[in-house]
Design an enzyme around this catalytic site. Structure first.
Site, PDB file in Angstrom:
ATOM      1  N   GLY A   2       2.987  34.260 -11.821  1.00 19.51           N
ATOM      2  CA  GLY A   2       2.529  35.653 -11.841  1.00 19.51           C
ATOM      3  C   GLY A   2       3.199  36.456 -12.939  1.00 19.51           C
ATOM      4  N   ASP A   3       4.490  36.170 -13.172  1.00 18.65           N
ATOM      5  CA  ASP A   3       5.231  36.883 -14.222  1.00 18.65           C
ATOM      6  C   ASP A   3       4.729  36.474 -15.601  1.00 18.65           C
ATOM      7  OD1 ASP A   3       6.752  37.915 -12.121  1.00 18.65           O
ATOM      8  OD2 ASP A   3       8.185  36.273 -12.242  1.00 18.65           O
TER       9      ASP A   3
END
Length: 322
Positions: free
Chosen positions: A261-262
């Site tokens: 996600g990052d």
């Protein structure tokens, strides 16, 4: 005055300890690999690795791990002038186990950790005011004095003309209760320009186990320029005032979803900061999100977050190969 290209991340940086064997509980793990982590720091490094300009603001313990993490920021080309050290508190640790299905379970050591003790007075406002995009999560809202520092940093960034980017990055074990987590995560919802949630976070915040548009739109606010819902290997959904849609991801062999996600957020911001008109142009936005999906997908092919964040060349290669 905002710097036309600088992305500033605010929040926690810590050490993830990842089991050397997959699919085991923490108690069963034969050993652990230490991997630098912390979502806002991951985003900053993701941006820098893709050739963007990034800075990180947060507090580390004045210990071996804290000094190591600051060095990792510098080694990856992230400005660390906003990092301060606390001699009275340790750098946070998280033990992250990968279940057989590749999903994660967390056990945190922060009681309190240095990141929770960042004060408003310790903020490097000069760097915040140079941000074109100011990115943050919700973990820094859990405890004082960091919560007040977080709110002041957002305010300073907004005053300087930055776009505010928010990824709640839900970690329920860190909150006193699910109710407090939901209330605090939503307490700053109205200030962001861009918000990214995962399908799990969408369900948590809305109370509905669906990623249908009408459920996602419960999180829409008129202040938003872009709402994103990541749906794992299926890609992501996007919502703006004028259009909405889905962008497919790329097929890869997943090893560890930590940091995906990052990587997605870092890749997305690194492209958007170069051309903010993509927020009003659906074709451009779809290209940005395809790039972000590829960045997230590559990160799942290796263990740990920061070690697996891709370069621009790796992302383009995956996109061209597809």
């Amino acid at each position: 005055m905002a710097d036309s290209k600088m992305i500033v991340s605010f929040g926690e940086m810590l050490i993830d300890f990842v089991p050397t064997a997959s699919g085991v509980s923490l108690a069963e793990a034969p050993g652990f690999l230490k991997a630098p982590g912390g979502a806002p720091a991951n985003v900053a490094i993701a941006v820098a690795r893709l050739g963007g300009r990034a800075a990180f603001i947060g507090k580390l313990g004045d210990d071996e791990f804290g000094r190591m993490l600051a060095a990792i920021l510098r080694q990856n080309g992230v400005t660390d002038a906003g990092v301060v050290f606390d001699s009275g508190a340790r750098t946070a640790l998280a033990f992250v186990t990968l279940r057989a299905d590749g999903e994660r379970e967390f056990m945190f050591y922060r009681n309190p950790s240095a990141d929770m003790l960042l004060t408003e007075q310790e903020l490097n406002l000069d760097i915040i005011k140079k941000a074109s995009v100011f990115h943050y999560g919700s973990i820094s809202l859990i405890a004082e004095p960091c919560r007040t520092a977080h709110l002041r940093a957002m305010e300073a960034a907004k005053e300087a003309g930055a776009i505010l980017s928010y990824d709640p990055n839900l970690r329920l074990p860190l909150w006193p209760s699910a109710e407090v987590a939901r209330e605090q995560i939503l307490s700053i919802w109205d200030q962001a320009d861009i918000i990214k949630v995962s399908d799990v976070e969408l369900e948590f915040l809305t109370g509905e186990s669906s990623v249908e548009d009408e459920v996602a739109m419960k999180l829409w606010r008129d202040n938003l320029k872009l709402l994103l819902v990541t749906i794992g290997e299926k890609g992501c959904k996007y919502y703006t005032k004028d259009f909405k849609g889905t962008v497919d991801s790329f097929k890869v062999v997943q090893v560890d979803t930590t940091g995906a996600g990052d990587a997605f957020v870092g890749a997305m911001l690194s492209k958007l900061v170069q051309d903010l008109s993509a927020l009003q142009d659906e074709n451009k936005l779809r290209e940005v999100l395809s790039f972000a999906n590829a960045g997230g997908a590559i990160t799942t092919t290796k263990k740990g977050a920061i070690p697996s964040l891709p370069t621009e060349g790796e992302v383009l290669k995956l996109m061209q190969g597809a």
